[in-house]
Design an enzyme around this catalytic site. Structure first.
Site, PDB file in Angstrom:
ATOM      1  N   ALA A 181      -1.492  -0.481  11.095  1.00  0.00           N
ATOM      2  CA  ALA A 181      -0.053  -0.224  11.233  1.00  0.00           C
ATOM      3  C   ALA A 181       0.231   1.276  11.390  1.00  0.00           C
ATOM      4  O   ALA A 181      -0.676   2.107  11.357  1.00  0.00           O
ATOM      5  CB  ALA A 181       0.679  -0.772  10.004  1.00  0.00           C
ATOM      6  N   HIS A 182       1.533   1.576  11.616  1.00  0.00           N
ATOM      7  CA  HIS A 182       2.100   2.919  11.397  1.00  0.00           C
ATOM      8  C   HIS A 182       1.519   4.055  12.232  1.00  0.00           C
ATOM      9  O   HIS A 182       1.504   5.200  11.787  1.00  0.00           O
ATOM     10  CB  HIS A 182       2.016   3.277   9.904  1.00  0.00           C
ATOM     11  CG  HIS A 182       2.845   2.364   9.056  1.00  0.00           C
ATOM     12  ND1 HIS A 182       2.649   2.206   7.708  1.00  0.00           N
ATOM     13  CD2 HIS A 182       3.865   1.527   9.380  1.00  0.00           C
ATOM     14  CE1 HIS A 182       3.498   1.323   7.223  1.00  0.00           C
ATOM     15  NE2 HIS A 182       4.251   0.898   8.233  1.00  0.00           N
ATOM     16  N   ARG A 184      -2.963  -5.294   8.110  1.00  0.00           N
ATOM     17  CA  ARG A 184      -1.547  -4.920   8.166  1.00  0.00           C
ATOM     18  C   ARG A 184      -1.203  -4.450   9.573  1.00  0.00           C
ATOM     19  O   ARG A 184      -1.921  -3.647  10.162  1.00  0.00           O
ATOM     20  CB  ARG A 184      -1.260  -3.800   7.177  1.00  0.00           C
ATOM     21  CG  ARG A 184       0.223  -3.540   7.041  1.00  0.00           C
ATOM     22  CD  ARG A 184       0.544  -2.586   5.920  1.00  0.00           C
ATOM     23  NE  ARG A 184       1.685  -3.054   5.165  1.00  0.00           N
ATOM     24  CZ  ARG A 184       2.620  -2.247   4.662  1.00  0.00           C
ATOM     25  NH1 ARG A 184       2.526  -0.943   4.790  1.00  0.00           N
ATOM     26  NH2 ARG A 184       3.645  -2.748   3.992  1.00  0.00           N
ATOM     27  N   ARG A 224      12.933  -4.159  11.180  1.00  0.00           N
ATOM     28  CA  ARG A 224      14.040  -3.261  10.780  1.00  0.00           C
ATOM     29  C   ARG A 224      13.539  -1.906  10.299  1.00  0.00           C
ATOM     30  O   ARG A 224      14.307  -0.962  10.187  1.00  0.00           O
ATOM     31  CB  ARG A 224      14.891  -3.921   9.699  1.00  0.00           C
ATOM     32  CG  ARG A 224      14.141  -4.192   8.402  1.00  0.00           C
ATOM     33  CD  ARG A 224      14.973  -5.056   7.481  1.00  0.00           C
ATOM     34  NE  ARG A 224      14.211  -5.471   6.310  1.00  0.00           N
ATOM     35  CZ  ARG A 224      14.589  -6.424   5.491  1.00  0.00           C
ATOM     36  NH1 ARG A 224      15.702  -7.091   5.730  1.00  0.00           N
ATOM     37  NH2 ARG A 224      13.874  -6.741   4.442  1.00  0.00           N
ATOM     38  N   ALA A 283      -3.704   3.713   1.171  1.00  0.00           N
ATOM     39  CA  ALA A 283      -4.609   3.816   2.316  1.00  0.00           C
ATOM     40  C   ALA A 283      -5.803   4.693   1.942  1.00  0.00           C
ATOM     41  O   ALA A 283      -5.645   5.769   1.376  1.00  0.00           O
ATOM     42  CB  ALA A 283      -3.864   4.397   3.507  1.00  0.00           C
ATOM     43  N   TYR A 326      -1.515   4.793  13.190  1.00  0.00           N
ATOM     44  CA  TYR A 326      -2.858   5.318  12.933  1.00  0.00           C
ATOM     45  C   TYR A 326      -3.851   4.759  13.957  1.00  0.00           C
ATOM     46  O   TYR A 326      -3.453   4.119  14.932  1.00  0.00           O
ATOM     47  CB  TYR A 326      -3.253   5.062  11.473  1.00  0.00           C
ATOM     48  CG  TYR A 326      -2.311   5.784  10.540  1.00  0.00           C
ATOM     49  CD1 TYR A 326      -2.225   7.179  10.573  1.00  0.00           C
ATOM     50  CD2 TYR A 326      -1.449   5.103   9.676  1.00  0.00           C
ATOM     51  CE1 TYR A 326      -1.326   7.868   9.769  1.00  0.00           C
ATOM     52  CE2 TYR A 326      -0.548   5.785   8.861  1.00  0.00           C
ATOM     53  CZ  TYR A 326      -0.489   7.168   8.913  1.00  0.00           C
ATOM     54  OH  TYR A 326       0.400   7.855   8.129  1.00  0.00           O
ATOM     55  N   PRO A 341       0.838  -1.201   0.000  1.00  0.00           N
ATOM     56  CA  PRO A 341       0.000   0.000   0.000  1.00  0.00           C
ATOM     57  C   PRO A 341       0.873   1.252   0.000  1.00  0.00           C
ATOM     58  O   PRO A 341       1.790   1.367   0.815  1.00  0.00           O
ATOM     59  CB  PRO A 341      -0.784  -0.126   1.317  1.00  0.00           C
ATOM     60  CG  PRO A 341       0.029  -1.040   2.177  1.00  0.00           C
ATOM     61  CD  PRO A 341       0.739  -1.962   1.258  1.00  0.00           C
ATOM     62  N   LEU A 342       0.593   2.167  -0.902  1.00  0.00           N
ATOM     63  CA  LEU A 342       1.411   3.377  -1.052  1.00  0.00           C
ATOM     64  C   LEU A 342       0.535   4.607  -1.223  1.00  0.00           C
ATOM     65  O   LEU A 342      -0.100   4.782  -2.276  1.00  0.00           O
ATOM     66  CB  LEU A 342       2.332   3.238  -2.277  1.00  0.00           C
ATOM     67  CG  LEU A 342       3.424   2.179  -2.189  1.00  0.00           C
ATOM     68  CD1 LEU A 342       4.032   1.900  -3.560  1.00  0.00           C
ATOM     69  CD2 LEU A 342       4.516   2.613  -1.204  1.00  0.00           C
ATOM     70  N   THR A 343       0.496   5.421  -0.205  1.00  0.00           N
ATOM     71  CA  THR A 343      -0.235   6.688  -0.275  1.00  0.00           C
ATOM     72  C   THR A 343       0.402   7.572  -1.350  1.00  0.00           C
ATOM     73  O   THR A 343       1.606   7.774  -1.352  1.00  0.00           O
ATOM     74  CB  THR A 343      -0.176   7.378   1.109  1.00  0.00           C
ATOM     75  OG1 THR A 343      -0.975   6.598   1.989  1.00  0.00           O
ATOM     76  CG2 THR A 343      -0.666   8.802   1.059  1.00  0.00           C
ATOM     77  N   GLY A 361       7.335  -1.773  -1.604  1.00  0.00           N
ATOM     78  CA  GLY A 361       6.812  -0.417  -1.648  1.00  0.00           C
ATOM     79  C   GLY A 361       7.565   0.446  -2.637  1.00  0.00           C
ATOM     80  O   GLY A 361       7.197   0.577  -3.805  1.00  0.00           O
ATOM     81  N   HIS A 378      -6.040  -1.376   7.825  1.00  0.00           N
ATOM     82  CA  HIS A 378      -4.762  -0.721   8.146  1.00  0.00           C
ATOM     83  C   HIS A 378      -4.594  -0.660   9.663  1.00  0.00           C
ATOM     84  O   HIS A 378      -5.154   0.209  10.326  1.00  0.00           O
ATOM     85  CB  HIS A 378      -4.747   0.689   7.548  1.00  0.00           C
ATOM     86  CG  HIS A 378      -3.396   1.332   7.491  1.00  0.00           C
ATOM     87  ND1 HIS A 378      -2.346   0.952   8.293  1.00  0.00           N
ATOM     88  CD2 HIS A 378      -2.916   2.332   6.706  1.00  0.00           C
ATOM     89  CE1 HIS A 378      -1.281   1.704   8.011  1.00  0.00           C
ATOM     90  NE2 HIS A 378      -1.606   2.551   7.054  1.00  0.00           N
TER      91      HIS A 378
HETATM   92  C1  LIG Z   1       5.270   6.890  -0.646  1.00  0.00           C
HETATM   93  C2  LIG Z   1       4.888   5.903   0.407  1.00  0.00           C
HETATM   94  C3  LIG Z   1       3.575   5.787   0.784  1.00  0.00           C
HETATM   95  C4  LIG Z   1       3.189   4.822   1.728  1.00  0.00           C
HETATM   96  N1  LIG Z   1       1.871   4.680   2.029  1.00  0.00           N
HETATM   97  C5  LIG Z   1       1.461   3.673   2.829  1.00  0.00           C
HETATM   98  C6  LIG Z   1       0.089   3.409   3.021  1.00  0.00           C
HETATM   99  O1  LIG Z   1      -0.788   4.074   2.441  1.00  0.00           O
HETATM  100  N2  LIG Z   1      -0.247   2.384   3.845  1.00  0.00           N
HETATM  101  C7  LIG Z   1       0.684   1.604   4.480  1.00  0.00           C
HETATM  102  O2  LIG Z   1       0.334   0.691   5.218  1.00  0.00           O
HETATM  103  N3  LIG Z   1       2.001   1.817   4.275  1.00  0.00           N
HETATM  104  C8  LIG Z   1       2.405   2.806   3.465  1.00  0.00           C
HETATM  105  N4  LIG Z   1       3.741   2.977   3.208  1.00  0.00           N
HETATM  106  C9  LIG Z   1       4.703   1.967   3.694  1.00  0.00           C
HETATM  107  C10 LIG Z   1       4.958   0.940   2.586  1.00  0.00           C
HETATM  108  O3  LIG Z   1       3.802   0.159   2.318  1.00  0.00           O
HETATM  109  C11 LIG Z   1       6.105  -0.035   2.954  1.00  0.00           C
HETATM  110  O4  LIG Z   1       5.770  -0.743   4.113  1.00  0.00           O
HETATM  111  C12 LIG Z   1       7.403   0.734   3.179  1.00  0.00           C
HETATM  112  O5  LIG Z   1       7.677   1.582   2.076  1.00  0.00           O
HETATM  113  C13 LIG Z   1       8.578  -0.222   3.365  1.00  0.00           C
HETATM  114  O6  LIG Z   1       8.677  -1.085   2.252  1.00  0.00           O
HETATM  115  P1  LIG Z   1       9.776  -0.835   1.077  1.00  0.00           P
HETATM  116  O7  LIG Z   1      11.106  -0.874   1.738  1.00  0.00           O
HETATM  117  O8  LIG Z   1       9.540  -1.976   0.111  1.00  0.00           O
HETATM  118  O9  LIG Z   1       9.476   0.510   0.462  1.00  0.00           O
HETATM  119  C14 LIG Z   1       4.154   3.976   2.319  1.00  0.00           C
HETATM  120  C15 LIG Z   1       5.492   4.133   1.959  1.00  0.00           C
HETATM  121  C16 LIG Z   1       5.869   5.064   1.020  1.00  0.00           C
HETATM  122  C17 LIG Z   1       7.318   5.174   0.626  1.00  0.00           C
END
Ligand SMILES: Cc1cc2nc3c(=O)[nH]c(=O)nc-3n(C[C@H](O)[C@H](O)[C@H](O)COP(=O)(O)O)c2cc1C
Length: 371
Positions: free
Chosen positions: A184-185, A234, A274, A63, A187, A30-32, A325, A182
């Site tokens: 995680a993170h 997640r 990590r 998300a 929220y 998932p990538l915002t 991501g 969601h």
């Molecule tokens: C631009 C961006 C937007 C992201 N948006 C979300 C999101 O909407 N939901 C979520 O759970 N994680 C989000 N993440 C986290 C990613 O899903 C992922 O867990 C994180 O980038 C680490 O993985 P990677 O090393 O493969 O990038 C975001 C990360 C990035 C870089």
């Protein structure tokens, strides 16, 4: 992709359970992207998601807010109005037309918001009324101020659970194959789960079981609404994004993994220990292995994976699937590149969250156009 030699690349082997029929193990994380003006998914998302679709590949959407109190960032999509549901349909159709499987990540930011994003300029809602300190956005540049939140009263909690239930129903109505809750993170769900934030003294606070009650109620309501085989979650027990750390992340992750078994959901998607901070890998003694072992369904890991350690993780049965991501953001044809062990485009952090409908979004080159 030619079938036979792919079996040498663990990431590119099929993954089939009764419920999921995937042709490879590489998942779009998932990538915002903050390009959904006024919280409405836009036509340009058709190209973005279809560029990243492969036949039999799993994609998780950015998300997506479950209600008008769920938002905390500009231009993030929602799935609580009819107009939003209709706007998702052509995007989901485009993914399906190429044979992809598409889950919608449903989201409530809780206190990671300000009154500017809230209906009638009200305070954001949370498990607590403790405010976030101003913090640097994930882009590493902007400093954001948050409005002190309002602690949800116990009798208001079922309404938020219901918002997730309706959002899940709406996602299915929009054509999605399922939802990823969601959790995680930092929220809203984590604001309940993690003891750095949750200071409640009612049945949603104090003990680990109580802190996990709200996310598990959301899981249960969502499962009852759309079916367990359409629900994933997640979690990032080890992360401390948005000042949401936990004093015992192993116990939290394990308790959630075990508790989720009761609902027989499709998958559990965990962020690697990590990934302590956004975008930075750091050495850690912690592992997701106990949670992988405890959870009965499909396990997805994410966070700092490249081709090599993704292959290792699949090869060693550390996980079933790996979500990518930033590499997938910058390489729409990531699966092809993994197949050929081709060089990867570098991502540009500066354009992650800009509102442009093309730049940093659909203009990353495909392999054919780089060689
Ligand atoms: C631009 C961006 C937007 C992201 N948006 C979300 C999101 O909407 N939901 C979520 O759970 N994680 C989000 N993440 C986290 C990613 O899903 C992922 O867990 C994180 O980038 C680490 O993985 P990677 O090393 O493969 O990038 C975001 C990360 C990035 C870089």
């Amino acid at each position: 992709m030619a079938g036979v030699e792919l079996t040498n690349i663990p990431l590119l082997t099929p993954y089939k359970t009764g419920k999921l029929q995937l042709s490879h193990r590489v998942v779009l994380a998932p990538l915002t992207r903050q390009r959904s003006y006024n919280n409405i998914p836009q036509p340009h998302a058709v190209l973005y998601y279809s560029q990243r679709t492969t036949k039999g590949g799993l994609l998780i959407s950015e998300a997506t807010g479950v209600s008008d109190t769920a938002q905390g960032y500009p231009n993030t999509p929602g799935i609580w109005t009819k107009e939003q549901v209709e706007a998702w349909k052509p995007i989901v159709d485009a993914v399906h037309a190429k044979g992809g499987i598409f889950f919608c990540q449903i989201w409530h930011v809780g206190r990671v918001s300000s009154s500017d994003f809230q209906p009638n300029g009200q305070a954001p809602i949370s498990s607590t009324d403790k405010s976030l300190k101003p913090s640097v956005r994930a882009n590493g540049i902007d400093v954001v101020e948050f409005t002190p939140p309002r602690k949800l009263k116990i009798d208001e909690i079922p309404q938020i659970v219901n918002d997730f239930r309706i959002a899940a129903r709406n996602a299915i109505e929009a054509g999605f194959d399922g939802v990823e809750i969601h959790g995680a993170h930092g929220y809203l769900l984590e604001q309940f789960m993690k003891d750095e934030v949750n200071d409640r003294t009612d049945e949603y606070g104090v003990t680990l079981q109580n802190r996990c009650r709200f996310p598990l109620e959301i899981v249960e309501a969502t499962v009852n609404e759309i079916g367990a085989e359409k629900v994933g979650i997640r979690l990032s027990p080890f992360a401390s994004y948005m000042q949401a750390g936990d004093s015992n992340p192993e116990a939290l992750g394990l308790f959630m993994a075990q508790s989720l078994n009761k609902y027989e959901i499709l998958y559990c998607h965990m962020v690697e220990p990590r990934m302590k901070t956004v975008g930075e890998k750091s050495e850690t003694p912690h592992s997701l292995l106990p949670m992988r072992k405890a959870f009965n369904g499909t396990f997805i890991v994410a966070g700092g994976y490249d081709r090599e350690d993704g292959n290792k993780a699949i090869g060693n049965n550390f996980t079933d699937l790996v979500a990518y991501g930033r590499l997938f953001l910058a390489n729409p044809d990531l699966i092809k590149r993994f197949e050929l062990d081709a060089p990867l485009n570098k991502y540009n952090r500066e354009t992650f969250y800009i509102p442009d409908p093309v730049v940093g979004y659909t203009d990353y080159p495909f392999l054919e156009s780089t060689i």
